[in-house]
Design a protein around this motif. Structure first.
Motif, PDB file in Angstrom:
ATOM      1  N   ASP A  16      -1.734   6.634   0.507  1.00 28.43           N
ATOM      2  CA  ASP A  16      -3.062   6.026   0.480  1.00 28.43           C
ATOM      3  C   ASP A  16      -3.808   6.406   1.761  1.00 28.43           C
ATOM      4  N   ARG A  44      -5.733   4.867   3.448  1.00 28.52           N
ATOM      5  CA  ARG A  44      -5.846   3.721   4.343  1.00 28.52           C
ATOM      6  C   ARG A  44      -4.533   3.365   5.026  1.00 28.52           C
ATOM      7  N   PHE A  45      -3.493   4.174   4.815  1.00 29.11           N
ATOM      8  CA  PHE A  45      -2.171   3.767   5.275  1.00 29.11           C
ATOM      9  C   PHE A  45      -2.098   3.584   6.784  1.00 29.11           C
ATOM     10  N   ALA A  57      -3.617   0.390   7.807  1.00 31.42           N
ATOM     11  CA  ALA A  57      -2.749  -0.727   7.423  1.00 31.42           C
ATOM     12  C   ALA A  57      -1.531  -0.810   8.332  1.00 31.42           C
ATOM     13  N   ILE A 115       0.850  -1.188   0.000  1.00 33.56           N
ATOM     14  CA  ILE A 115       0.000   0.000   0.000  1.00 33.56           C
ATOM     15  C   ILE A 115       0.888   1.241   0.000  1.00 33.56           C
ATOM     16  N   VAL A 166      -9.614  -2.622   5.980  1.00 34.42           N
ATOM     17  CA  VAL A 166      -8.295  -2.581   5.336  1.00 34.42           C
ATOM     18  C   VAL A 166      -7.653  -3.953   5.322  1.00 34.42           C
ATOM     19  N   VAL A 199      -6.047  -5.268   1.964  1.00 26.24           N
ATOM     20  CA  VAL A 199      -4.594  -5.195   1.797  1.00 26.24           C
ATOM     21  C   VAL A 199      -3.934  -6.564   1.904  1.00 26.24           C
ATOM     22  N   TYR A 223       4.381  -5.429   0.586  1.00 27.73           N
ATOM     23  CA  TYR A 223       4.143  -5.854   1.965  1.00 27.73           C
ATOM     24  C   TYR A 223       4.963  -7.113   2.170  1.00 27.73           C
TER      25      TYR A 223
END
Length: 441
Positions: A276, A278-279, A282, A272, A416, A420, A325
């Motif tokens: 983003d 959503r970081f 995550a 990610i 998430v 992710v 990741y």
């Protein structure tokens, strides 16, 4: 000279001990020099010492075709003489100033860290300017540093962790610069010429990719003059930056045969990006899954319950040109197959079931409590500020970061996790001779 060395050693130690203790106390100012160079500054006049951090975007990814390792080798040569000074004269001059310059090149940037006393600031900056703009790259120095790099590359060929990293990168990024070591190979480094090193220098050092921070005993006006003196004559533009890398690795297991009683493994899939929205969710999710604490799920399931490893970790890698990741562990050959199976199961369980409210609360407590500890010296603070600039974070991020962590809800983090974490795409590169584990690619 001995007195200066003693003063420098004492002050450098004090900088860590007397660093700003909490992020709320760090006041960042943006300084623009008369020549238009921008830097971030944290003034701290308690010690007559300044940490200066320069970072040039692009790093070893700027290597020209067929010249892999040139930028890494060039960075190692910057302290080997400049201007009229050969290597030994340069070293003596730096010692007399009780200053410290260090250089590092990775796939996304070339970094220069300078530390100097206020009384020697002008002379230290002049020497650093000479380093940046009048490098010698003498043939004898090139041959000497090249030999050191080649020795490291030969050592890497026998290091299971390095072997795993190179194999994974090649599978993930292919022909992109990310897919090969920025140190180069024995073949490419052996062929680099003095002219190649000058070309690498020209590719990197330009104002269009420059980020600067300073922390310590210096005012905005003094920093502005320093910036123009040090960097004002740099070229406006460097070599074109590399384009985005496609993360092409797919799920499965690859085994690199290596005669060792303990296998090592790298595992991962696409990640990610740092920008983003959503970081942060995550980031917290990863702390729960395999972050650095012993309370993570992977540590609990793989180490504590089953004794399959001394350590297993996962981490987000939001690079400039690709996000991935990843995770890593080492395990005895007879235990690696089970360890891989447990990790796959935990990846799937978190993706489908999410985390508990207690796990979320504990992770937030850990992450917010640990954050101020990063600011443990002027040099560390300067490095953090440059990283913030490169990530295009606002100056108030230091104050608001923990608020962003605390604002993440259980619903957000579980959403998430489902997006992710990609259990079917998780790929393991295992170096060793694992028993009961078959390669699927």
């Amino acid at each position: 000279m001995m007195r200066l060395k003693w003063i420098a050693a004492t002050l450098f130690a004090c900088v860590t001990a007397m660093a700003l203790p909490a992020q709320a106390e760090i006041k960042i100012n943006e300084v623009t020099s008369p020549g238009g160079i921008t830097a971030w500054l944290v003034e701290d006049h308690s010690i007559p010492f300044t940490a200066l951090e320069l970072r040039f975007r692009g790093g070893t990814s700027l290597d020209a075709p067929g010249k892999r390792g040139a930028i890494y080798l060039m960075a190692g040569l910057l302290e080997e003489g400049s201007g009229a000074m050969r290597a030994q004269e340069y070293t003596r001059a730096l010692e007399q100033l009780a200053a410290s310059f260090s250089y590092d090149a990775d796939r996304d940037s070339l970094s220069i860290s300078a530390r100097f006393l206020s009384e020697n600031r002008e002379a230290a900056v002049a020497l650093l300017r000479q380093t940046l703009q009048e490098p010698r790259f003498d043939q004898d120095a090139l041959d000497r540093v090249r030999a050191q790099v080649l020795g490291g590359l030969r050592s890497d060929l026998k290091d299971p962790n390095k072997i795993a990293a190179q194999a994974f990168a090649g599978m993930a990024y292919g022909d992109h610069p990310y897919g090969s070591s920025g140190k180069g190979t024995i073949a490419t480094v052996s062929e680099l010429t003095r002219q190649d090193i000058f070309a690498a220098h020209e590719a990197v050092f330009a104002r269009d990719r420059l980020f600067v921070s300073a922390v310590g005993d210096i005012t905005p006006a003094e920093l502005g003059g320093l910036l123009d003196s040090l960097l004002g004559d740099l070229a406006a533009e460097g070599a074109p930056l590399a384009g985005p890398a496609e993360v092409a690795i797919s799920g499965g297991v690859s085994i690199v045969d290596y005669d060792t009683p303990q296998s090592v493994a790298l595992f991962g899939h696409i990640g990610i990006e740092r920008d983003d929205p959503r970081f942060f969710a995550a980031y917290i999710m990863n702390q729960i899954l395999g972050g650095g604490s012993f309370d993570s799920r992977l540590m609990e399931e793989v180490r504590e319950k089953r004794g399959l490893t001394y350590g297993v970790y996962s981490y987000l890698v939001p690079q400039d040109l690709a996000a991935i990741y990843m995770g890593q562990l080492g395990s005895a050959n007879g235990k690696m197959a089970e360890a891989v199976s447990v990790i796959q199961g935990e990846w799937q369980r978190l993706a489908s079931e999410g985390v508990s409210d207690k796990e979320l609360t504990d992770a937030k407590t850990y992450l917010t409590g640990a954050y101020p500890l990063r600011f443990d010296g002027n040099g560390r603070i300067a490095s953090i500020l440059v990283g913030m600039q490169m990530d295009e974070l606002p100056m108030d991020y230091v104050q608001t970061r923990n608020d962003k962590i605390n604002a993440v809800t259980l619903e957000e983090i579980n959403q998430v996790a489902s997006e992710v974490l990609l259990p079917e795409e998780l790929h393991f590169v295992v170096v060793g001779r694992p028993e009961g584990l078959s390669a699927s690619q």
